[in-house]
Motif scaffolding. Sequence first.
Motif, PDB file in Angstrom:
ATOM      1  N   THR A  97       0.848  -1.185   0.000  1.00 38.80           N
ATOM      2  CA  THR A  97       0.000   0.000   0.000  1.00 38.80           C
ATOM      3  C   THR A  97       0.887   1.239   0.000  1.00 38.80           C
ATOM      4  O   THR A  97       2.089   1.159   0.266  1.00 38.80           O
ATOM      5  N   CYS A  98       0.297   2.351  -0.278  1.00 41.39           N
ATOM      6  CA  CYS A  98       1.006   3.623  -0.370  1.00 41.39           C
ATOM      7  C   CYS A  98       1.801   3.900   0.911  1.00 41.39           C
ATOM      8  O   CYS A  98       1.227   3.907   1.996  1.00 41.39           O
ATOM      9  N   PRO A  99       3.128   4.122   0.816  1.00 37.93           N
ATOM     10  CA  PRO A  99       3.921   4.415   2.013  1.00 37.93           C
ATOM     11  C   PRO A  99       3.493   5.708   2.717  1.00 37.93           C
ATOM     12  O   PRO A  99       3.687   5.841   3.924  1.00 37.93           O
ATOM     13  N   ALA A 100       2.886   6.618   1.993  1.00 37.62           N
ATOM     14  CA  ALA A 100       2.491   7.896   2.585  1.00 37.62           C
ATOM     15  C   ALA A 100       1.208   7.779   3.406  1.00 37.62           C
ATOM     16  O   ALA A 100       1.138   8.277   4.525  1.00 37.62           O
ATOM     17  N   CYS A 101       0.189   7.138   2.852  1.00 37.64           N
ATOM     18  CA  CYS A 101      -1.110   7.116   3.540  1.00 37.64           C
ATOM     19  C   CYS A 101      -1.550   5.714   3.952  1.00 37.64           C
ATOM     20  O   CYS A 101      -2.402   5.572   4.832  1.00 37.64           O
ATOM     21  N   GLY A 102      -1.028   4.683   3.310  1.00 38.82           N
ATOM     22  CA  GLY A 102      -1.398   3.318   3.657  1.00 38.82           C
ATOM     23  C   GLY A 102      -2.753   2.883   3.119  1.00 38.82           C
ATOM     24  O   GLY A 102      -3.207   1.785   3.440  1.00 38.82           O
TER      25      GLY A 102
ATOM     26  N   HIS B 247       0.551   7.330  -9.340  1.00 43.26           N
ATOM     27  CA  HIS B 247       0.312   8.102  -8.121  1.00 43.26           C
ATOM     28  C   HIS B 247      -0.728   7.372  -7.274  1.00 43.26           C
ATOM     29  O   HIS B 247      -1.526   6.587  -7.793  1.00 43.26           O
ATOM     30  N   CYS B 248      -0.716   7.636  -5.987  1.00 41.73           N
ATOM     31  CA  CYS B 248      -1.666   7.008  -5.069  1.00 41.73           C
ATOM     32  C   CYS B 248      -3.054   7.569  -5.351  1.00 41.73           C
ATOM     33  O   CYS B 248      -3.236   8.779  -5.450  1.00 41.73           O
ATOM     34  N   THR B 249      -4.026   6.667  -5.461  1.00 42.89           N
ATOM     35  CA  THR B 249      -5.388   7.125  -5.729  1.00 42.89           C
ATOM     36  C   THR B 249      -6.023   7.762  -4.492  1.00 42.89           C
ATOM     37  O   THR B 249      -6.987   8.501  -4.605  1.00 42.89           O
ATOM     38  N   ALA B 250      -5.485   7.479  -3.311  1.00 42.94           N
ATOM     39  CA  ALA B 250      -6.057   8.034  -2.081  1.00 42.94           C
ATOM     40  C   ALA B 250      -5.457   9.395  -1.712  1.00 42.94           C
ATOM     41  O   ALA B 250      -6.180  10.311  -1.343  1.00 42.94           O
ATOM     42  N   CYS B 251      -4.123   9.530  -1.804  1.00 37.08           N
ATOM     43  CA  CYS B 251      -3.496  10.768  -1.342  1.00 37.08           C
ATOM     44  C   CYS B 251      -2.776  11.532  -2.462  1.00 37.08           C
ATOM     45  O   CYS B 251      -2.364  12.666  -2.253  1.00 37.08           O
ATOM     46  N   GLY B 252      -2.568  10.917  -3.626  1.00 40.60           N
ATOM     47  CA  GLY B 252      -1.940  11.609  -4.742  1.00 40.60           C
ATOM     48  C   GLY B 252      -0.433  11.580  -4.748  1.00 40.60           C
ATOM     49  O   GLY B 252       0.189  12.147  -5.652  1.00 40.60           O
TER      50      GLY B 252
END
Length: 126
Positions: free
Chosen positions: A22-27, A41-46
């Motif tokens: 999962t995205c390291p920034a938001c999970g 890019h992450c679909t949740a946080c960009g």
Amino acid sequence: MTSIPVEKRSTLSAVLRGLRQTCPACGRGRLLHRYLKPVDHCTACGERYGHMRADDAPPWMTILIVGHIVVPLLLSVEQAYHPEAWVHFAIWPALTLVLTLALLPRCKGVVLGVMWANGMSGGEPR
Ligand SMILES: [Zn+2]
């Protein structure tokens, strides 16, 4: 979306999120698609990941882990049971393949997590 400053990023959190792919920034968003390709890019946080290059680190890490699992097991089974050669040929390549396919994307997630937490892109410095 604004990116989290490098000095405020947690490497441990990024590694654990990368391990879950999962995205390291938001999970929340996915880190990889098509098995090993980082999402653009992450679909949740960009947060952007499409430019990051992990190169040989994930395969190297996977080989290291799989080798430390399979070789001791193989040697232990051989010493304890002395099975026929066909038993070894039936078990160990299949186990190696399954472990490799299971661990490679997780290792890539870990490497990308470490890279993201430390502000690295994997590209050549200019
Ligand atoms: Zn995200």
